[in-house]
Design an enzyme around this catalytic site. Sequence first.
Site, PDB file in Angstrom:
ATOM      1  N   HIS A 136       0.950  -1.194   0.169  1.00 41.78           N
ATOM      2  CA  HIS A 136       0.069  -0.132  -0.021  1.00 41.78           C
ATOM      3  C   HIS A 136       0.969   1.241  -0.084  1.00 41.78           C
ATOM      4  CE1 HIS A 136      -3.177  -2.803   0.986  1.00 41.78           C
ATOM      5  NE2 HIS A 136      -4.119  -1.886   0.619  1.00 41.78           N
ATOM      6  N   LYS A 140      -0.558   4.894   4.623  1.00 44.31           N
ATOM      7  CA  LYS A 140      -1.344   3.932   5.165  1.00 44.31           C
ATOM      8  C   LYS A 140      -1.070   3.695   6.705  1.00 44.31           C
ATOM      9  CE  LYS A 140      -3.921  -0.297   4.649  1.00 44.31           C
ATOM     10  NZ  LYS A 140      -5.179   0.238   5.242  1.00 44.31           N
TER      11      LYS A 140
END
Length: 251
Positions: A136, A140
């Site tokens: 990600h 995040k």
Amino acid sequence: MKIALIGYGKMGKMIEQTALSRGHEIVSIIDVGNQQDFDSPEFASADVAIEFTNPQAAYGNCLKAFDKGVKVVSGSTGWLDGHKAEVERMCAEGGQTLFWASNFSVGVAIFSAVNRYLARIMDRFPGYDVRMEETHHVHKLDAPSGTAITLAEDIVSGLGRKSRWVKGTLTAADGTVSGSAECAPDELRIDSVRRGEVAGIHTVEYDSEADSITITHDAHSRRGFALGAVLAAEYTRDHSGLLTIGDMFNF
């Protein structure tokens, strides 16, 4: 449908665009600087609030919406496990409605169904070990991702030789690696990578001495998540209780 947005970052703005394109009305937008708007008549008029914030704020946001009689669709991860009993009670006994999912992408819903089916097949072939990796963007906060945890829990349910998932390594954007690649034979390791602005890549790999089988979902952008969140809001408007992707998509 009247929609309130809780959280107005990149996802919130994309959800707004998607909702408007589908003919819905945004009646309230709440972010960190205007928390008092939870008490506004505009927020109370919403059929559904879509909440994309962070693990620290999500539960409180849901409580504030419930207090105004507004149904909630939440895509914030890393918070529900700690409050699941209270949420279940509020939905079962208090008449509240929460649609929660670790990932609202239609593609991920399909991928999850394939993942569950594959795990049941591989349960008969003990020569294959399984591992997971999720990648990600650098912003995040939680690792592993909520989607990875959901996928891992489905594998553990379908694969008798695995009893639980564990955190593996975390590779940061600067290449620094923390955590451990070591795990017990009955544990499913989830490795995490944080890189650039990656919307989300989830990979499940079954490996044996003879060969390997890999399935991957690669999100090209956040648009699939935004569409799924609005579809969830449309579903939630006409349903009640504690809802999730499995209720909306019967794969």
